[in-house]
Structures are given as C-alpha cells and as structure tokens.
Design an enzyme around this catalytic site. Structure first.
Site, PDB file in Angstrom:
ATOM      1  N   GLY A  36     -22.592   6.629  72.987  1.00  0.00           N
ATOM      2  CA  GLY A  36     -21.561   6.931  73.969  1.00  0.00           C
ATOM      3  C   GLY A  36     -20.384   6.003  73.840  1.00  0.00           C
ATOM      4  O   GLY A  36     -20.327   5.165  72.937  1.00  0.00           O
TER       5      GLY A  36
ATOM      6  N   GLU B 257     -26.833   0.492  65.420  1.00  0.00           N
ATOM      7  CA  GLU B 257     -27.851   0.886  64.471  1.00  0.00           C
ATOM      8  C   GLU B 257     -28.450   2.182  64.990  1.00  0.00           C
ATOM      9  O   GLU B 257     -29.091   2.196  66.027  1.00  0.00           O
ATOM     10  CB  GLU B 257     -28.967  -0.146  64.402  1.00  0.00           C
ATOM     11  CG  GLU B 257     -28.529  -1.516  63.945  1.00  0.00           C
ATOM     12  CD  GLU B 257     -29.714  -2.471  63.976  1.00  0.00           C
ATOM     13  OE1 GLU B 257     -30.804  -2.077  63.520  1.00  0.00           O
ATOM     14  OE2 GLU B 257     -29.547  -3.590  64.479  1.00  0.00           O
TER      15      GLU B 257
ATOM     16  N   PRO C 153     -23.333   6.334  92.127  1.00  0.00           N
ATOM     17  CA  PRO C 153     -22.504   5.126  92.250  1.00  0.00           C
ATOM     18  C   PRO C 153     -23.026   3.914  91.472  1.00  0.00           C
ATOM     19  O   PRO C 153     -22.243   3.169  90.896  1.00  0.00           O
ATOM     20  CB  PRO C 153     -22.522   4.856  93.762  1.00  0.00           C
ATOM     21  CG  PRO C 153     -22.706   6.191  94.382  1.00  0.00           C
ATOM     22  CD  PRO C 153     -23.607   6.951  93.436  1.00  0.00           C
TER      23      PRO C 153
ATOM     24  N   TYR D 113      -2.587   8.695  96.520  1.00  0.00           N
ATOM     25  CA  TYR D 113      -3.230   8.359  95.253  1.00  0.00           C
ATOM     26  C   TYR D 113      -3.520   6.857  95.175  1.00  0.00           C
ATOM     27  O   TYR D 113      -4.575   6.429  94.751  1.00  0.00           O
ATOM     28  CB  TYR D 113      -2.315   8.735  94.093  1.00  0.00           C
ATOM     29  CG  TYR D 113      -2.370  10.178  93.681  1.00  0.00           C
ATOM     30  CD1 TYR D 113      -2.654  11.176  94.594  1.00  0.00           C
ATOM     31  CD2 TYR D 113      -2.138  10.545  92.364  1.00  0.00           C
ATOM     32  CE1 TYR D 113      -2.700  12.501  94.204  1.00  0.00           C
ATOM     33  CE2 TYR D 113      -2.177  11.862  91.955  1.00  0.00           C
ATOM     34  CZ  TYR D 113      -2.449  12.835  92.883  1.00  0.00           C
ATOM     35  OH  TYR D 113      -2.493  14.135  92.486  1.00  0.00           O
TER      36      TYR D 113
END
Lengths: 232, 232
Positions: free
Chosen positions: A46, A114, A83, A4
């Site tokens: 987002g 906004e 990527p 990991y």
DNA sequence: ATTATTAATTGTCTTTTTGACAATTAATAA
DNA sequence: TTATTAATTGTCAAAAAGACAATTAATAAT
C-alpha cells in the site's frame, strides 16, 4: 454553517490484495512493511494517495513499484475508515484487489520492501485491519468471478481447461464437475482452442486455449453463472 | 523511507444517493447545498467525515439529519477521489446509495437544507461530480437488485405484487412479463400473502404481501436472478 | 509389440428453469 | 345483468443445469 476550514483532514492510503495462481493454489503477495509502526511485519502492499493522483492512480503506482507490472486488473473494493485503524494517525484506506499472472511477476529488489507469495490459507498474520481486508477481498473475488470472466487474468495467455478448472475450484473452495464445467466454459464462446498441447501435466497432454479478446471485452460485464449451486 | 508527517492530508466526505419509489416512478432525494461554493445549487446529501466516526457512521448521520430516518438500507458504492473534483480544496468523497420507503420520509425543516424528491429521469443538474455519482448509483442499484432482494426496502411493509412489478420495471428500465415475474418472485419464498387487499388501484383489488423477515435475512446474500435476460 | 496406466476429453439423460404466450377471476360501474 | 378493468393463474416448448461414466491419446511397463 459548515466551513471547509474547520473540518478535520486525514491521511488517505490505498492497500492492494494481490491474488495469483501457481497452477495449484490461490496465493497472495505480501510485503514486509518498510516504515514504523509495525516495521518489518507482513502487510498488504500500500501507500499514501499523493496530491496529484486519484486513489486508482495510487493503487496502480503502488503495484507498479512493488511488482513491476502495469495494466494489472485492479478493482476497488471498499474504504476502510474506522477512526483508530491506524494507531499513529487517522488514515483511511481504499482497498483494492488485483489479479495478476504469477509468472509475469518478477520480484523487484527494493530496499523498502520484500515481497513474497503466500498460500491464501497459510499466510502470516497481517498488520492493522489487513486480515479483514484479505477476507473481504476473497469474498468479493468469489462473487465477481462467479458472474464475470475475470479469473483468466490470473492465467498465462495460453492455458488449459484443467488449469482453469483447478483455479475455479480453488477460488470457490468447492469441487466442480469436470464435464459440466467444461461444457459451461466453452459455451461462453470466450475460448479459442489452439493446436498446441501442454504436455507437462500428463501423458496425453491438454490443449492450450487462449482468450477471444474481442468477445472478452464485450462480455466483461456479462453475467455468466460460472459456478454451480451459487450461494455467496 | 516514508514518514507519516510528510504525507498530505485531505478532507473526506460522504455523499448519499437516496432512492425512493412513489408507486409509479423511481425518485431521488436532493438538497439545496447550504455552503459555498455552489451554495443553493442542487446536490446530493452529504457531509464531512468527523474525527470519531467511520464513513459508514457519517453516511448514517447525514441521512438521519436530513431525512429523520434511522436504520436505512445503505450501501457503500465507491470512492470519488479525483484531485480537483472539489474546486476549493481536495476532498475525497465516499459514495453511498440508500433505499428508503418514500412514505416514511417526512421532510425535516432545516435552515441549511431543503430536500426535495425528483424523478430520476427528470432532475436538475447537480454540483461537482454528483451527476456521475447518480449514474453510478443507478447502475449499481440495477446490478444489485437483479441478484438480491433489496427493492423491498423501497416499499411499505405491506405491498402488492403489481407494485413490486412496476418497481422492478422502473429500476431496470424494461418491461417484464407479469406472469413470469409473479412466478419468480413468489418462488423465492420470501413473500407472505396477507388476507387484506389494496383496493385503491383497481376494482378487484390486489392482495397485500409482506416480507418473510427470517427468510429475507437468510437470503439477503443469495443470488436470485430476478430479471429476465440479464445484461448489466 | 502389447498391455497397463494416467489424465484429458467427450456424451447422455433427467430435472429444473426460463421465456413466450392468453384465459380466467373478482370486483365495481353502467 | 352486463360491461369494464385490473389481478391472478396456467400451459407449453426451449434452454440450462446437474448428475453421472465411457472413450481417447498419450507414455510407461511388460
């Protein structure tokens, strides 16, 4: 052997394509981006996925923050993971599309954002790969709406058949015969006719309908073939 | 104001649900996990997304590495991103399902992995949330296969109608009338009848068919309603 | 008051698709 | 030659889809 610790770590974000319907046209809600790069450019709403939330949680949080709405119809679309899609740092973004009743939405004043509605066919160029996301979302909305009764999510609780009709035409970008559409949509058994009429659109007025919530819940996963000559 | 630098970074992985068909039953390909935690437990084949590849690239790489196959039918399913799904460190995984011709697969000897086919209904318990992934993949396979001609991907180039029939029954976990199935599947125009017969299954033998590649490409996105009384 | 106008609503017919159902055919084995 | 086995093909009624236009309920105009 893989470990990991050796593996690279990335930012993970969500982006939401928010669809609405103003009675005539399909619209999407865009925001002016509040951070560099591309600050003040139009973008999807987002945000990054926080340490204690799933991507679904993050999408709901973002929607709540930017529209004030909760319990919105939200569907995971796909992951965007090229990527170099974000020029600053590698960021994978999970795309969602949301369906909201445009009338429920009250612009939330916010220093960072906004938000503004745009016609789906007349919108500003978006940052990064967001234009691709919108195109994908539209395709998926069409696909899903052809088979499942989800477009009600964009209408008020009380709506008329003509409203529904226009919405279907708008989403599918095609003309649908009034008589056949009416027959199909009522034969689903999902609509309950109300005594009241909407008189704003015509002299005669159009009867309001509401969703049969129970049947809607039961049929949310049912196929309904709601669009003629279906080709996706 | 949000800054990239403050945001947390996560591992991003892919996991593949590999479906195959042995002529009788639907199967999935599992591997013995080659790293801690849960080393030597059965798991889906997966791996981390590398710095210069997209999740799609990663899924293809993993499949190539573990099955030796390239150009496999691969479809993004959804992201699995619960904060603690991986006990060691937060890892978001993009789930894919793959359809392969079980006969093309030659086990690749590999120190890290031992892959094995299992009946979909008789498989070992898997690590983490992989059982959920398999359940989701099966659902999605059913959904997709009901509307699009994708199950051919699990059959050899030459196949018979009875083979196809069994495969459809297996995927949908239901009996389908032979006559109606045959009518439907041939009416798609996707099949080309060959002169040769498969004589291994019966005295009479069943004619081989092959896909009409051109029509297949054109119809890959078409709806076909291939399953009776469709309820998903 | 009558008529014109406008959009909503409802109806018919034909074609296509579906679903339920069983007989026939092509091979090998007895 | 017959029995056996699985593949293949066929029929019919019901349902759904698609093409098409007339009627209705209101308001506006005369």
């Amino acid at each position: 052997m893989i470990e990991y610790s050796r593996q690279p770590h990335y930012l993970v974000a969500v982006d939401c394509i928010v669809f609405g319907f103003d009675g005539e046209h399909l619209k999407i809600l865009l925001v002016k981006r509040g951070l560099e790069p591309e600050i003040n450019k139009w973008s999807l709403m987002g945000g990054f996925v926080g340490p204690s939330e799933s991507p679904d949680d993050a999408a709901n949080r973002v929607l709540k923050k930017m529209t004030g709405l909760e319990g919105v119809y939200l569907e995971q679309m796909q992951i965007y993971g090229e990527p170099h899609r974000d020029p600053i740092e590698r960021t994978l973004s999970v795309g969602y599309f949301a369906l909201i009743d445009i009338h429920k939405y009250e612009a939330q004043l916010n220093d960072d954002y906004e938000a503004e509605w745009f016609l789906i066919n007349d919108r500003p160029k978006l940052i990064f790969d967001h234009d691709k996301m919108v195109a994908d979302a539209r395709k998926k909305l069409r696909y899903k709406a052809a088979l499942h009764p989800i477009l009600f999510e964009m209408l008020p609780k009380k709506f008329t058949i003509p409203q529904l009709h226009i919405l279907f035409e708008e989403v599918n970008d095609t003309k649908i015969d009034t008589r056949n559409f009416s027959r199909k949509i009522t034969s689903t058994g999902l609509l309950i006719k109300l005594a009241e009429k909407d008189r704003t659109g015509s002299k005669k007025g159009a009867f309001y309908f509401k969703l049969d919530k129970k049947k809607y819940a039961a049929n949310a996963q049912a196929f309904l073939s709601l669009v003629p000559n279906l080709k996706v």
